[in-house]
Design a protein around this motif. Structure first.
Motif, PDB file in Angstrom:
ATOM      1  N   UNK A   1       6.815  -4.207   8.344  1.00  0.00           N
ATOM      2  CA  UNK A   1       6.808  -5.112   7.176  1.00  0.00           C
ATOM      3  C   UNK A   1       5.469  -5.850   7.066  1.00  0.00           C
ATOM      4  N   UNK A   2       4.435  -5.068   6.793  1.00  0.00           N
ATOM      5  CA  UNK A   2       3.065  -5.598   6.745  1.00  0.00           C
ATOM      6  C   UNK A   2       2.542  -5.493   5.318  1.00  0.00           C
TER       7      UNK A   2
ATOM      8  N   UNK B   1      -2.425  -8.366  -6.118  1.00  0.00           N
ATOM      9  CA  UNK B   1      -1.515  -7.566  -6.944  1.00  0.00           C
ATOM     10  C   UNK B   1      -0.975  -6.466  -6.030  1.00  0.00           C
ATOM     11  N   UNK B   2       0.352  -6.393  -5.946  1.00  0.00           N
ATOM     12  CA  UNK B   2       0.953  -5.544  -4.916  1.00  0.00           C
ATOM     13  C   UNK B   2       1.522  -4.239  -5.450  1.00  0.00           C
ATOM     14  N   UNK B   3       1.507  -3.249  -4.542  1.00  0.00           N
ATOM     15  CA  UNK B   3       2.092  -1.942  -4.839  1.00  0.00           C
ATOM     16  C   UNK B   3       2.983  -1.521  -3.681  1.00  0.00           C
ATOM     17  N   UNK B   4       4.010  -0.783  -4.037  1.00  0.00           N
ATOM     18  CA  UNK B   4       4.921  -0.252  -3.036  1.00  0.00           C
ATOM     19  C   UNK B   4       4.794   1.271  -3.046  1.00  0.00           C
ATOM     20  N   UNK B   5       5.054   1.851  -1.894  1.00  0.00           N
ATOM     21  CA  UNK B   5       5.006   3.310  -1.817  1.00  0.00           C
ATOM     22  C   UNK B   5       6.429   3.838  -1.754  1.00  0.00           C
ATOM     23  N   UNK B   6       6.693   4.895  -2.511  1.00  0.00           N
ATOM     24  CA  UNK B   6       8.037   5.488  -2.528  1.00  0.00           C
ATOM     25  C   UNK B   6       8.020   6.789  -1.721  1.00  0.00           C
TER      26      UNK B   6
ATOM     27  N   UNK C   1       0.793   1.995   8.927  1.00  0.00           N
ATOM     28  CA  UNK C   1       1.321   0.649   9.212  1.00  0.00           C
ATOM     29  C   UNK C   1       2.301   0.204   8.128  1.00  0.00           C
ATOM     30  N   UNK C   2       1.918   0.477   6.876  1.00  0.00           N
ATOM     31  CA  UNK C   2       2.760   0.060   5.748  1.00  0.00           C
ATOM     32  C   UNK C   2       4.090   0.827   5.756  1.00  0.00           C
TER      33      UNK C   2
ATOM     34  N   UNK D   1      10.779   4.157  -0.238  1.00  0.00           N
ATOM     35  CA  UNK D   1      10.442   2.785   0.087  1.00  0.00           C
ATOM     36  C   UNK D   1       9.877   2.603   1.506  1.00  0.00           C
ATOM     37  N   UNK D   2       8.619   2.190   1.553  1.00  0.00           N
ATOM     38  CA  UNK D   2       8.006   1.870   2.837  1.00  0.00           C
ATOM     39  C   UNK D   2       8.380   0.434   3.195  1.00  0.00           C
ATOM     40  N   UNK D   3       8.247   0.073   4.447  1.00  0.00           N
ATOM     41  CA  UNK D   3       8.617  -1.288   4.861  1.00  0.00           C
ATOM     42  C   UNK D   3       7.585  -2.321   4.424  1.00  0.00           C
ATOM     43  N   UNK D   4       6.351  -1.880   4.281  1.00  0.00           N
ATOM     44  CA  UNK D   4       5.287  -2.816   3.903  1.00  0.00           C
ATOM     45  C   UNK D   4       4.760  -2.525   2.504  1.00  0.00           C
TER      46      UNK D   4
END
Ligand code: SF4
Length: 222
Positions: free
Chosen positions: A74-75, A125-130, A69-70, A132-135
């Motif tokens: 954009x979730x 606290x947020x993390x992004x996945x590379x 989903x992520x 770049x994922x939309x969520x």
């Protein structure tokens, strides 16, 4: 709801296992919730947040679903520590660090990056996945690292009570004054009273036990 002015939504989805989902929600059908998520995306309710409480049902299949989903939408998927309030019949799940470890194993340790200044991030606290994922993934720690000092939430119950804190039974009636024609100033004073009742901390981790809850979490909107 979009046409009526709603612009974002939080949806609880602790598992994608239909049987466990039904148990946790006491009557819910996972198909309805998944359709609801798709509808919310279709009409552009953003940010769309999926709240995942870490219960005993959480497993790698769930994490694979959330990861997908992520990547695609954009979730914000937010993993929330289980709050041991009792009475649910659902057991505690893995801790936050274990979930981070599981996700890191699935996506690769170097593909994680903490991100700051996420719009409307609240206590997560947020993390992004590379790449770049939309969520994004978020982690919320009401037990191991409580954030009462930064909590700016008030909740309005379905029967018109303003509730300063999820973990306190204190409630302020706003429905009756509204029905009796209270002025904006009088209502503002009730909100002010509610804010001033917010606690500095909660007692969930203390040996003194749990607060006396007159309502279940699902009746409060927690
Ligand atoms: S325990 Fe109450 S004050 Fe603390 S974060 Fe939760 S709702 Fe906010």
């Amino acid at each position: 709801m979009r046409e009526a002015g709603l612009d974002r939504v939080n949806i609880s989805l602790d598992t994608v296992n239909p049987i466990m989902f039904s148990r946790i929600t006491t009557c819910g059908r996972i198909e309805d919730t998944l359709l609801g998520i798709q509808s919310a995306l279709d009409v552009g309710l953003t940010p769309l947040k999926l709240n995942v409480v870490l219960t005993e049902s959480l497993c790698e299949t769930d994490l694979q679903y959330f990861l997908e989903q992520v990547r695609r939408f954009p979730i914000a998927v937010r993993f929330i520590e289980y709050m041991p309030l009792g009475g649910t019949g659902i057991g505690n799940g893995p801790d936050i660090e274990t979930v981070k470890g599981m996700l890191s194993t699935i996506v690769g340790a170097k593909k994680w990056r903490p991100i700051e200044n996420v719009k409307g991030n609240g206590p997560a606290k947020y993390y992004q996945i590379l790449p770049k994922a939309r969520g994004t993934f978020g982690f919320i720690t009401p037990i191991s690292d409580h954030f009462c000092g930064e909590c700016n939430r008030l909740r309005l119950t379905a029967d018109g009570k303003l509730r300063p804190c999820l973990l306190s039974s204190k409630e302020i009636d706003v429905k009756t004054p509204l029905r009796n024609g209270a002025s904006d100033r009088e209502l503002a004073l009730l909100f002010h009273e509610a804010v001033s009742e917010k606690p500095q901390g909660h007692s969930l981790c203390r040996a003194s036990g749990y607060p006396d809850f007159k309502r279940k979490m699902s009746q409060i909107g927690g």
